[in-house]
Design an enzyme around this catalytic site. Structure first.
Site, mmCIF file in Angstrom:
data_model
loop_
_atom_site.group_PDB
_atom_site.id
_atom_site.type_symbol
_atom_site.label_atom_id
_atom_site.label_comp_id
_atom_site.label_asym_id
_atom_site.label_seq_id
_atom_site.Cartn_x
_atom_site.Cartn_y
_atom_site.Cartn_z
ATOM 1 C CG ASN A 99 17.416 41.834 41.055
ATOM 2 O OD1 ASN A 99 18.102 41.669 40.046
ATOM 3 N ND2 ASN A 99 17.868 41.549 42.270
ATOM 4 C CE1 TYR A 170 17.787 31.886 37.106
ATOM 5 C CE2 TYR A 170 18.898 31.418 35.032
ATOM 6 C CZ TYR A 170 18.574 32.301 36.039
ATOM 7 O OH TYR A 170 19.016 33.602 35.991
HETATM 8 N N1 LIG Z 1 24.380 37.353 38.105
HETATM 9 C C1 LIG Z 1 24.235 36.917 36.853
HETATM 10 O O1 LIG Z 1 25.230 36.640 36.145
HETATM 11 C C2 LIG Z 1 22.854 36.807 36.255
HETATM 12 C C3 LIG Z 1 22.721 36.405 34.915
HETATM 13 C C4 LIG Z 1 21.459 36.323 34.356
HETATM 14 C C5 LIG Z 1 20.348 36.646 35.114
HETATM 15 N N2 LIG Z 1 20.507 37.011 36.418
HETATM 16 C C6 LIG Z 1 19.314 37.344 37.204
HETATM 17 O O2 LIG Z 1 19.537 38.586 37.846
HETATM 18 C C7 LIG Z 1 18.863 38.598 39.101
HETATM 19 C C8 LIG Z 1 19.832 38.953 40.215
HETATM 20 O O3 LIG Z 1 20.881 38.017 40.225
HETATM 21 P P1 LIG Z 1 22.146 38.189 41.188
HETATM 22 O O4 LIG Z 1 23.203 37.270 40.648
HETATM 23 O O5 LIG Z 1 22.455 39.606 41.386
HETATM 24 O O6 LIG Z 1 21.573 37.548 42.538
HETATM 25 P P2 LIG Z 1 22.256 37.454 43.974
HETATM 26 O O7 LIG Z 1 22.106 36.044 44.417
HETATM 27 O O8 LIG Z 1 23.609 38.072 43.995
HETATM 28 O O9 LIG Z 1 21.322 38.404 44.865
HETATM 29 C C9 LIG Z 1 19.984 38.102 45.060
HETATM 30 C C10 LIG Z 1 19.505 38.799 46.319
HETATM 31 O O10 LIG Z 1 18.127 38.420 46.477
HETATM 32 C C11 LIG Z 1 17.904 38.066 47.831
HETATM 33 N N3 LIG Z 1 16.830 37.066 47.851
HETATM 34 C C12 LIG Z 1 16.917 35.750 47.560
HETATM 35 N N4 LIG Z 1 15.726 35.148 47.683
HETATM 36 C C13 LIG Z 1 14.856 36.130 48.059
HETATM 37 C C14 LIG Z 1 13.481 36.121 48.344
HETATM 38 N N5 LIG Z 1 12.756 34.989 48.266
HETATM 39 N N6 LIG Z 1 12.891 37.291 48.673
HETATM 40 C C15 LIG Z 1 13.603 38.454 48.759
HETATM 41 N N7 LIG Z 1 14.946 38.490 48.519
HETATM 42 C C16 LIG Z 1 15.557 37.347 48.160
HETATM 43 C C17 LIG Z 1 19.221 37.508 48.338
HETATM 44 O O11 LIG Z 1 19.324 37.636 49.756
HETATM 45 C C18 LIG Z 1 20.242 38.373 47.582
HETATM 46 O O12 LIG Z 1 20.636 39.517 48.318
HETATM 47 C C19 LIG Z 1 18.229 37.212 39.251
HETATM 48 O O13 LIG Z 1 16.881 37.242 38.830
HETATM 49 C C20 LIG Z 1 19.034 36.359 38.319
HETATM 50 O O14 LIG Z 1 18.309 35.226 37.883
HETATM 51 C C21 LIG Z 1 21.727 37.108 37.011
#
Ligand SMILES: NC(=O)c1ccc[n+]([C@@H]2O[C@H](COP(=O)([O-])OP(=O)(O)OC[C@H]3O[C@@H](n4cnc5c(N)ncnc54)[C@H](O)[C@@H]3O)[C@@H](O)[C@H]2O)c1
Length: 262
Positions: A99, A170
């Site tokens: 994730n 990205y």
């Molecule tokens: N939020 C959105 O709208 C959205 C849309 C499309 C795709 N995504 C994808 O969904 C996934 C989650 O997104 P989100 O918005 O919930 O992210 P977020 O930034 O809210 O949370 C990510 C978490 O990952 C942790 N993290 C960051 N780098 C890390 C590392 N190197 N090792 C371990 N942990 C790490 C952070 O501390 C954080 O708690 C991502 O892959 C993102 O690309 C999100």
């Protein structure tokens, strides 16, 4: 596996252990809670130990089983050590949800490629592509030996289609992860391992502690009339992780409220 007749699980994940990376907040936390709600023991990873602990408390408060394991997915040695230790002490990992991604505001500043430099290229690729490879590397031999495994990677619609200016790095890394999943699926299908991708659309920024300023306006543009919540991703993960999904592999699922259809 024996079914628990009293359970309200839609997908039977009892007896399964699921590692979810970056599950300290946002989408990953929602996935961890959903999988635990379906009976899985969840391993909550985050680079930030306090965040991982927070999700563990959430899962346990809801009656689920969870363990916090902090590591940085970009560090292959740290990932391998953490997985080895967890598997020796507690249980093998049956389900991996990749994730972690750096999409969020603050971590991700939309920038035209012409304004980026190789350090930016490396940062996006390390987190969104190498991070996935590192975690797969740590679990896949064990899955193959047990002849069962489920791998789900959270990507983005931008990894499949052109989605606008400023996301090329990205999108390139997410596209790489999608292609990696497809080929991983083919290589490992005969060992009982499936590998799929969720190409996610906009999820409520509040779930990631981000300001949700344009939420209503953005929701109005979506055919279903709302933006996503982390549990939307959790539900699809639960299905893809289940025994029922054993014939689904190498696929990319668009989960976006209808903003893009294929
Ligand atoms: N939020 C959105 O709208 C959205 C849309 C499309 C795709 N995504 C994808 O969904 C996934 C989650 O997104 P989100 O918005 O919930 O992210 P977020 O930034 O809210 O949370 C990510 C978490 O990952 C942790 N993290 C960051 N780098 C890390 C590392 N190197 N090792 C371990 N942990 C790490 C952070 O501390 C954080 O708690 C991502 O892959 C993102 O690309 C999100």
């Amino acid at each position: 596996m024996e079914r628990n007749s009293r359970s309200t699980h839609v997908f039977e994940l009892n007896g399964r252990t699921a590692l979810i990376t970056g599950a300290g907040q946002g989408v990953g936390a929602g996935i961890a809670c959903t999988l635990a709600g379906q009976g899985a023991q969840v391993v909550v990873n985050d680079i930030d130990p306090a965040r991982a602990d927070g999700t563990v408390r959430r899962v346990r408060d809801a009656g689920g089983q969870a363990h916090a394991v902090a590591f940085d997915v970009t560090d292959l040695g740290a990932v391998a050590d953490a997985v080895r230790t967890f598997e020796r002490r507690i249980a093998p990992v049956d389900i991996l949800v990749n994730n972690v991604g750096n999409a969020g505001a603050g971590a991700f500043r939309p920038t035209s490629f012409r304004d980026t430099d190789p350090a930016d290229w490396r940062r996006f690729t390390e987190v969104n592509l190498f991070g996935v490879m590192n975690c797969v590397k740590a679990v896949i031999d064990g899955m193959a030996a047990r002849r069962h495994g489920r791998i789900v990677t959270i990507a983005s619609g931008s990894g499949v289609i052109g989605q606008g200016i400023g996301v090329s790095l990205y999108a390139a890394a997410k596209g790489g992860a999608i292609s990696f999943m497809r080929h991983l699926a083919i290589e490992n299908a005969s060992d009982g391992i499936t590998a799929n991708t969720i190409a996610l659309g906009l999820i409520d920024p509040a779930a990631s502690g981000r300001e949700a300023t344009r939420t209503r306006e953005l929701a109005a543009h979506l055919p279903v009339g709302r933006i996503g919540v982390p549990e939307d991703a959790g539900a699809l993960c639960a299905y893809l992780a289940s025994q029922e999904a054993s014939w689904i592999t190498g696929q990319t699922f668009h989960l976006n409220g209808g903003s893009y259809t294929s």
